[in-house]
Design an enzyme around this catalytic site. Structure first.
Site, PDB file in Angstrom:
ATOM      1  CD  GLU A  35      -2.525   1.514   2.445  1.00  0.00           C
ATOM      2  OE1 GLU A  35      -3.309   0.933   2.963  1.00  0.00           O
ATOM      3  OE2 GLU A  35      -2.310   3.089   2.783  1.00  0.00           O
ATOM      4  CG  ASP A  47       0.863   4.249   4.008  1.00  0.00           C
ATOM      5  OD1 ASP A  47      -0.175   4.169   3.169  1.00  0.00           O
ATOM      6  OD2 ASP A  47      -0.569   4.214   5.137  1.00  0.00           O
TER       7      ASP A  47
HETATM    8  C1  1DF Z   1      -1.899   9.579   5.470  1.00  0.00           C
HETATM    9  C2  1DF Z   1      -1.869   8.061   5.689  1.00  0.00           C
HETATM   10  C3  1DF Z   1      -2.489   9.864   4.462  1.00  0.00           C
HETATM   11  C4  1DF Z   1      -2.379   7.186   4.966  1.00  0.00           C
HETATM   12  C5  1DF Z   1      -2.776   8.870   3.362  1.00  0.00           C
HETATM   13  O1  1DF Z   1      -2.751   9.220   2.018  1.00  0.00           O
HETATM   14  C6  1DF Z   1      -2.846   7.835   4.011  1.00  0.00           C
HETATM   15  C7  1DF Z   1      -1.775  10.298   6.426  1.00  0.00           C
HETATM   16  C8  1DF Z   1      -3.025  10.271   1.368  1.00  0.00           C
HETATM   17  O2  1DF Z   1      -1.168  10.175   7.390  1.00  0.00           O
HETATM   18  O3  1DF Z   1      -2.365  11.630   6.226  1.00  0.00           O
HETATM   19  O4  1DF Z   1      -2.832   6.325   2.216  1.00  0.00           O
HETATM   20  N1  1DF Z   1      -2.878   6.221   5.391  1.00  0.00           N
HETATM   21  O5  1DF Z   1      -3.164   4.753   4.441  1.00  0.00           O
HETATM   22  O6  1DF Z   1      -2.480   5.988   6.334  1.00  0.00           O
HETATM   23 MN    MN Z   2      -2.378   4.481   2.835  1.00  0.00          MN
END
Ligand code: 1DF
Ligand code: MN
Length: 355
Positions: A23, A317
């Site tokens: 991801e 991530d």
């Molecule tokens: C954040 C986290 C932003 C994830 C994301 O996409 C994201 C974040 C804008 O921490 O602001 O994909 N995530 O999947 O945990």
């Molecule tokens: Mn993410």
């Protein structure tokens, strides 16, 4: 880089499996320009302002690191992967991608983003895998782009960044997307977005709208809507991937099954019609789950028990949770060598059809 972004943990050691992170995010620089116009335009989506408005304007080390990493599909990303012991990233257009754009721009820009990602995958075929971004605003165009992405560009999987202007894929008007994913034998990664306009206020007023909690609520709801709408009775071979430990749905499974049965039986809602199986059956049979953001052995073990060890896979991530020490924590989980290889490598190879 501040402490939340970097680590002094040693480079993870050699292991008997490949580490495939499933991801991982990117953002073409041209998309940030389009996003900036949307932020400056009339009445932008409040979740978008909170999330992307922050990353694009904050001078914090976290925001600057993330923006810098998102736009790179070359040496810096490969260096960060080497540092963390990541053999391969499965990369998708970061949330909300094209889904915050108007329909016409979204259809056009999805193609640009997919071409750019496919080019990076061609340059680094052993290190990068890419997912197809689509514009749900135009389901027929999205279906065509899935076909082009998989068959012509060599991409694997489809990224859906949850709701599109407050609409959910449980609505049959979007089902051409499911039909195309099933026909092309490619999974859909249902990735979070901030809650939509009509849901976000109670989250925003206390700072819980983003990845900390709002993401999971919104995306868990989306997955559940897809299940209870009977999507998998129509598309039994459709596979959906959920991050963040299944957005907590495995922990809800018992209650969902009980209350779904009770609700359907009492004919309480015209919109909740009988479906062929229990909600948890679809979770087990039609979903893969990644641990993105959750380096917690107990939660992973519980989910493997509920879903089967062939359904739970690794994700970092990157760059949002660029935490190298978590790789070591997961390497050291107490599970059989076979299960660890499933988690880090083979489940992703099967789910995304990697060779
Ligand atoms: C954040 C986290 C932003 C994830 C994301 O996409 C994201 C974040 C804008 O921490 O602001 O994909 N995530 O999947 O945990
Ligand atoms: Mn993410």
């Amino acid at each position: 880089m501040d402490q939340s972004q970097t680590t002094t943990a040693p480079r993870p050691g050699k292991v008997a499996y490949k580490r495939i992170a499933t991801e991982e995010a990117f953002a073409p620089a041209e998309m940030l320009q389009i996003w900036r116009k949307i932020l400056e335009g009339a009445d932008p989506d409040p979740g978008f302002v909170s999330l992307i408005g922050f990353y694009m304007s904050s001078k914090s080390a976290r925001a600057r690191h993330i923006i810098e990493c998102l736009t790179d599909l070359g040496e810096q990303r490969l260096h960060h992967m080497d540092e963390a012991g990541i053999d391969r990233q499965v990369i998708a257009l970061t949330s909300p991608g094209v889904q915050v754009m108007d329909g016409e721009s979204a259809v056009a820009f999805a193609k640009v983003a997919n071409d750019e990602l496919a080019e990076a995958v061609r340059k680094h075929p052993t290190r990068f895998t890419g997912m197809v971004a689509v514009a749900p605003q135009d389901p027929e165009a999205a279906a065509k782009e899935i076909e082009r992405g998989v068959q012509k560009l060599g991409l694997n999987g489809v990224i859906i960044n949850s709701h599109t202007h407050g609409e959910y894929l449980s609505d049959p008007k979007f089902w051409a997307i499911f039909e195309a994913a099933e026909a092309n034998d490619t999974p859909i990664y249902l990735h979070p977005n901030t809650p939509p306009r009509n849901m976000i206020q109670p989250f925003l007023e206390c700072g819980l709208d983003g990845a900390i909690f709002g993401f999971g609520v919104e995306t868990g709801l989306h997955a559940l809507r897809i299940i209870t709408a009977g999507v998998f009775d129509h598309f039994p071979k459709l596979r959906i991937i959920l991050g963040h430990m299944g957005e907590a749905l495995p922990f809800w499974a018992y209650r969902l099954d009980y209350m779904h049965r009770a609700t359907v039986k009492s004919e309480r809602y015209a919109c909740m019609k009988p479906i062929q199986k229990k909600p948890s059956d679809y979770l087990r049979e039609n979903f893969y789950i990644t641990n993105s953001g959750v380096a917690d052995e107990a939660a992973i073990k519980y989910t493997q028990g509920m879903m089967g060890a062939d359904r739970v896979m690794y994700a970092m991530d990157y760059p949002y949770q660029h935490a190298i020490e978590e790789v070591g924590i997961l390497d050291n989980m107490s599970s059989t060598p076979e299960d660890k290889k499933r988690f880090y490598q083979t489940n992703a190879e099967v789910a995304f059809g990697l060779k």
